[in-house]
Design a protein around this motif. Structure first.
Motif, PDB file in Angstrom:
ATOM      1  N   LEU A  41       0.792  -1.193  -0.175  1.00 14.22           N
ATOM      2  CA  LEU A  41      -0.056   0.043   0.033  1.00 14.22           C
ATOM      3  C   LEU A  41       1.081   1.160  -0.092  1.00 14.22           C
ATOM      4  CD1 LEU A  41      -2.914  -0.943   2.467  1.00 14.22           C
ATOM      5  CD2 LEU A  41      -2.703  -1.169   0.004  1.00 14.22           C
ATOM      6  N   GLN A  47      -0.988   1.666  -4.252  1.00 15.09           N
ATOM      7  CA  GLN A  47      -2.622   1.745  -3.917  1.00 15.09           C
ATOM      8  C   GLN A  47      -3.252   1.934  -5.089  1.00 15.09           C
ATOM      9  OE1 GLN A  47      -2.865   5.635  -1.434  1.00 15.09           O
ATOM     10  NE2 GLN A  47      -1.260   4.850  -0.088  1.00 15.09           N
ATOM     11  N   GLU A  70       2.926   4.179   8.557  1.00 15.91           N
ATOM     12  CA  GLU A  70       1.987   5.294   8.188  1.00 15.91           C
ATOM     13  C   GLU A  70       2.605   6.611   8.298  1.00 15.91           C
ATOM     14  OE1 GLU A  70       1.778   4.491  12.518  1.00 15.91           O
ATOM     15  OE2 GLU A  70       1.593   3.150  10.726  1.00 15.91           O
ATOM     16  N   PHE A  73       4.321   8.530   5.037  1.00 24.05           N
ATOM     17  CA  PHE A  73       3.670   9.142   3.921  1.00 24.05           C
ATOM     18  C   PHE A  73       3.684  10.757   4.280  1.00 24.05           C
ATOM     19  CE2 PHE A  73       2.075   4.824   4.145  1.00 24.05           C
ATOM     20  CZ  PHE A  73       1.798   4.817   2.792  1.00 24.05           C
ATOM     21  N   ARG A  79      -1.594   9.265   2.546  1.00 26.41           N
ATOM     22  CA  ARG A  79      -1.590   8.681   3.866  1.00 26.41           C
ATOM     23  C   ARG A  79      -3.104   8.219   4.135  1.00 26.41           C
ATOM     24  NH1 ARG A  79      -0.482  12.822   7.026  1.00 26.41           N
ATOM     25  NH2 ARG A  79       1.600  12.413   6.443  1.00 26.41           N
ATOM     26  N   TYR A  82      -4.004   5.193   2.236  1.00 28.80           N
ATOM     27  CA  TYR A  82      -3.244   3.980   2.831  1.00 28.80           C
ATOM     28  C   TYR A  82      -4.140   3.647   4.149  1.00 28.80           C
ATOM     29  CZ  TYR A  82      -0.328   1.461   6.214  1.00 28.80           C
ATOM     30  OH  TYR A  82       0.130   0.590   7.206  1.00 28.80           O
TER      31      TYR A  82
END
Length: 97
Positions: A41, A47, A70, A73, A79, A82
């Motif tokens: 991802l 994505q 996370e 990003f 983000r 994701y």
């Protein structure tokens, strides 16, 4: 499972449409054999692939590359993408590091 990992950026952003079309073609070609899709991802191609897989009716599995991923990003939209895709994952694998 069919998997993908790839570029986060592309020199010519207008080519993302072509990339998405190729994902759709590849996923359609593997639809009878694939039970799901797997990705990390990342922003960009990962994505886009995962959204195409979901649109094709495949479940997605996610391999989170590291703790706190996370935070990697920089782009708020990436983000958010994701987080949204992670919430739709049928399985999430997280390493111990």
């Amino acid at each position: 499972l069919v998997g993908f990992t790839g570029h986060q950026k592309i020199d010519c952003p207008e080519r993302w449409g072509w990339v998405e079309d190729q994902f759709k073609l590849a996923l359609a070609a593997s639809a009878t054999a694939a039970t799901g899709a797997i990705s990390s991802l990342a922003a960009g191609g990962d994505q886009l692939f995962s959204r195409a897989a979901l649109a094709a009716g495949l479940r997605i599995e996610v391999v989170v590359p590291c703790d706190g991923y996370e935070r990697a990003f920089d782009d708020p939209a990436a983000r958010a993408g994701y987080a949204a895709l992670l919430a739709q994952a049928s399985r999430v694998v997280e390493p111990d590091y």
